[in-house]
Design a protein around this motif. Structure first.
Motif, mmCIF file in Angstrom:
data_model
loop_
_atom_site.group_PDB
_atom_site.id
_atom_site.type_symbol
_atom_site.label_atom_id
_atom_site.label_comp_id
_atom_site.label_asym_id
_atom_site.label_seq_id
_atom_site.Cartn_x
_atom_site.Cartn_y
_atom_site.Cartn_z
ATOM 1 N N SER A 23 0.840 -1.198 0.000
ATOM 2 C CA SER A 23 0.000 0.000 0.000
ATOM 3 C C SER A 23 0.876 1.249 0.000
ATOM 4 O O SER A 23 0.655 2.196 -0.751
ATOM 5 N N ALA A 24 1.878 1.225 0.867
ATOM 6 C CA ALA A 24 2.729 2.406 1.011
ATOM 7 C C ALA A 24 3.562 2.660 -0.246
ATOM 8 O O ALA A 24 3.651 3.789 -0.738
ATOM 9 N N GLY A 26 4.334 3.006 -3.860
ATOM 10 C CA GLY A 26 3.516 3.192 -5.054
ATOM 11 C C GLY A 26 4.054 4.313 -5.915
ATOM 12 O O GLY A 26 5.258 4.604 -5.902
ATOM 13 N N LEU A 27 3.163 4.948 -6.649
ATOM 14 C CA LEU A 27 3.569 6.070 -7.494
ATOM 15 C C LEU A 27 4.253 7.139 -6.657
ATOM 16 O O LEU A 27 5.130 7.856 -7.132
ATOM 17 N N GLY A 28 3.847 7.249 -5.394
ATOM 18 C CA GLY A 28 4.446 8.230 -4.486
ATOM 19 C C GLY A 28 5.943 8.015 -4.335
ATOM 20 O O GLY A 28 6.704 8.977 -4.198
ATOM 21 N N ASN A 29 6.377 6.771 -4.362
ATOM 22 C CA ASN A 29 7.806 6.485 -4.184
ATOM 23 C C ASN A 29 8.580 6.600 -5.486
ATOM 24 O O ASN A 29 9.691 7.100 -5.518
ATOM 25 N N TYR A 106 -5.607 8.395 -8.981
ATOM 26 C CA TYR A 106 -4.367 7.600 -8.930
ATOM 27 C C TYR A 106 -4.364 6.583 -10.070
ATOM 28 O O TYR A 106 -3.351 6.346 -10.715
ATOM 29 N N PHE A 228 1.656 10.923 2.267
ATOM 30 C CA PHE A 228 1.114 10.265 1.073
ATOM 31 C C PHE A 228 1.829 8.946 0.843
ATOM 32 O O PHE A 228 1.228 7.919 0.571
ATOM 33 N N SER A 229 3.144 8.992 0.985
ATOM 34 C CA SER A 229 3.926 7.799 0.692
ATOM 35 C C SER A 229 3.617 6.667 1.671
ATOM 36 O O SER A 229 3.631 5.501 1.295
ATOM 37 N N SER A 231 0.776 6.097 3.019
ATOM 38 C CA SER A 231 -0.672 5.815 2.961
ATOM 39 C C SER A 231 -1.371 6.189 4.262
ATOM 40 O O SER A 231 -2.244 5.468 4.733
ATOM 41 N N MET A 234 -6.074 8.298 6.089
ATOM 42 C CA MET A 234 -7.440 8.025 5.629
ATOM 43 C C MET A 234 -7.923 6.620 5.961
ATOM 44 O O MET A 234 -8.972 6.213 5.499
ATOM 45 N N SER A 322 -0.991 -0.464 -4.265
ATOM 46 C CA SER A 322 -1.540 0.703 -3.564
ATOM 47 C C SER A 322 -3.025 0.877 -3.857
ATOM 48 O O SER A 322 -3.824 1.123 -2.953
ATOM 49 N N SER A 325 -5.236 -1.337 -1.890
ATOM 50 C CA SER A 325 -5.511 -0.939 -0.503
ATOM 51 C C SER A 325 -6.571 0.156 -0.452
ATOM 52 O O SER A 325 -7.361 0.226 0.481
ATOM 53 N N LEU A 326 -6.581 1.019 -1.469
ATOM 54 C CA LEU A 326 -7.592 2.087 -1.499
ATOM 55 C C LEU A 326 -8.983 1.490 -1.700
ATOM 56 O O LEU A 326 -9.937 1.851 -1.012
ATOM 57 N N LEU A 390 -6.009 14.187 3.807
ATOM 58 C CA LEU A 390 -5.028 13.321 4.487
ATOM 59 C C LEU A 390 -4.414 13.979 5.717
ATOM 60 O O LEU A 390 -4.405 13.381 6.795
#
Ligand code: TRP
Length: 455
Positions: A23-24, A26-29, A106, A228-229, A231, A234, A322, A325-326, A390
């Motif tokens: 989950s953590a 993802g695109l954020g990383n 996302y 964000f990274s 998760s 929320m 990710s 998980s959403l 968030l």
């Protein structure tokens, strides 16, 4: 299906850690972290980011997972179970809504990644002779209404398959295969980057601190990125925590998740910037870095054809674990609270996320100029969820655990599975309490004010 005695559980500890790390990570990383580092002074930003992750992200992730494990519920049900006030369940509801909204936009970017797997296999990149050519190609693709919506649909359907199959058979099993694969693929790309001539420049860019670019805003930016990274804020970690058992050690699992997320972000930075510098491309490209700059990088480096394919597969995998998980947060809410069948919840909300994703996909073509407060739909959905909901949710979660729930009850619950920590290193628990009660809410509040443009 919906009552607690039949509620699903993770099959193993490692299954939970991999799913939560999935989950953590993802695109954020892989997409965002490298370019944000590039824009904010390289190593200096990384140092501040790591401090934010461990001083604020880690304490809040522990709080979130604890809420889930204690109540064995979704974000709304968790607050209902622990407080009589009508207010707190709304915090959970905001989380469920934020999760749904994040899923919708996302998946648009994740859809591009799916599309780029095809582009790389088809050898499209080899025809590019300049960064402009790659940028034009990207613009051409995203301005095609059918491409954007089609890729969005494909990506959401793949995410739905995993959530549909359930916590153990879908999410956990999928994470156990996809996460190791992601690590291996990313390491291959990193090694290719490091073995290019000129890769040193990329490492300098990434690890030589330039403190002159650091300001108060940098700290807030780092904290926002950390949230964000990881998760956070929320109820994604809360929901995953709700499938844990009391034998599991929450502080240890949290530390593992946070560590994996951070190390993957840094490895992604190394992989991307060594390749960008090694092939003489511009590192300051910003959000377009992955889709504008990398295709050129792949045409210029030996073996780039394969590295390109591998890269977009790994990017898609990261985004997939990710988005799963959403979707799971929304699903868990309707299963627990509204007594829906998992399968129905997945079908309905997967489809709705696709519908709400359409205006985000159209923000790159037909609806490019339809703006509210100067933002198109995509930017608006991103801003509202990531920059407002968030941090607000994260701050309220910290306040709830720090002040409302009751510190005795909090510690009784936290102790299950981590008895050793309580008896041998109790000071760590005291530090955690201080971070959750004072440090996290105040700093997150500042991020929120900054996001709202108040300072
Ligand atoms: N953390 C993911 C990433 O880095 C995105 C994500 C998944 C997320 N679930 C979330 C972000 C919940 C915030 C809240 O790409």
């Amino acid at each position: 299906m919906a009552n607690s005695s039949q509620r699903e559980k993770w099959g193993s500890k490692i299954g939970f850690v991999l799913a939560a790390a999935g989950s953590a990570i993802g695109l954020g990383n892989i997409w965002k972290f490298p370019y944000v580092v590039g824009q904010n002074g390289g190593a200096a930003f990384i140092i501040i980011y790591i401090i934010c992750v461990f001083a604020i992200g880690l304490p809040v992730i522990i709080a979130e997972i604890l809420l889930g494990r204690t109540t064995q519920r979704n974000p709304v049900g968790a607050f209902k179970a622990l407080s009589n006030s009508k207010f707190w369940p709304y915090v959970g509801a905001m989380g469920v809504f934020a999760g749904f909204l994040i899923l919708s936009f996302y998946s648009v970017v994740a859809g591009w990644s799916v599309g780029y797997i095809y582009e790389s296999i088809a050898g499209v990149f080899s025809g590019f002779d300049s960064p402009n050519a790659a940028g034009n190609h990207f613009n051409q693709l995203t301005s095609n209404v059918y491409w954007g919506i089609g890729m969005l649909a494909i990506f959401i359907i793949i995410s739905m398959l995993f959530v549909y199959a359930g916590v153990q058979k879908g999410i956990e099993k999928g994470s156990k295969i996809l996460m190791p694969l992601l690590f291996i693929l990313l390491i291959i790309v990193m090694i290719r980057g490091l073995t290019l001539e000129g890769s040193n420049e990329g490492l300098n860019f990434l690890f030589k601190p330039d403190w002159s670019k650091v300001s108060a805003n940098t700290i807030l930016e780092a904290l926002g990125q950390a949230f964000f990274s990881l998760s956070l804020g929320m109820g994604a970690m809360l929901t995953y925590g709700s499938y844990m058992s009391k034998e599991d050690n929450i502080p240890k699992a949290s530390l593992e998740i946070v560590f994996l997320d951070t190390i993957i972000a840094i490895i992604a930075g190394v992989a991307i910037f060594t390749a960008v510098f090694g092939t003489g491309q511009n590192a300051g490209e910003g959000p377009g870095l992955i889709f504008h700059t990398l295709p050129i990088v792949f045409t210029k480096m030996p073996g780039g054809y394969f590295v390109g394919i591998i890269f977009f597969i790994l990017l898609t995998i990261a985004a997939l674990t990710s988005s799963i998980s959403l979707l799971e947060v929304v699903t868990a809410y309707f299963v627990d609270e509204k007594k829906w069948k998992r399968h129905n919840a997945v079908l309905v909300f997967g489809f709705l996320a696709f519908l709400v994703g359409i205006p985000s996909a159209l923000s790159f073509n037909l609806m490019q100029n339809s703006k509210i407060f100067g933002m198109n739909f995509f930017d608006m959905a991103n801003y509202l969820s990531s920059n407002v909901m968030l941090p607000l949710g994260g701050m309220l979660i910290a306040l709830f655990v720090g002040y409302v729930w009751g510190i005795d009850k909090v510690l009784t619950e936290l102790k299950y599975g981590s008895e050793k920590l309580f008896s041998k290193s109790r000071w760590i628990i005291s530090v955690w309490i201080i971070l959750v009660k004072y440090f996290a809410p105040v700093l997150i509040f500042l991020v929120l004010l900054q996001s709202l443009g108040i300072f």
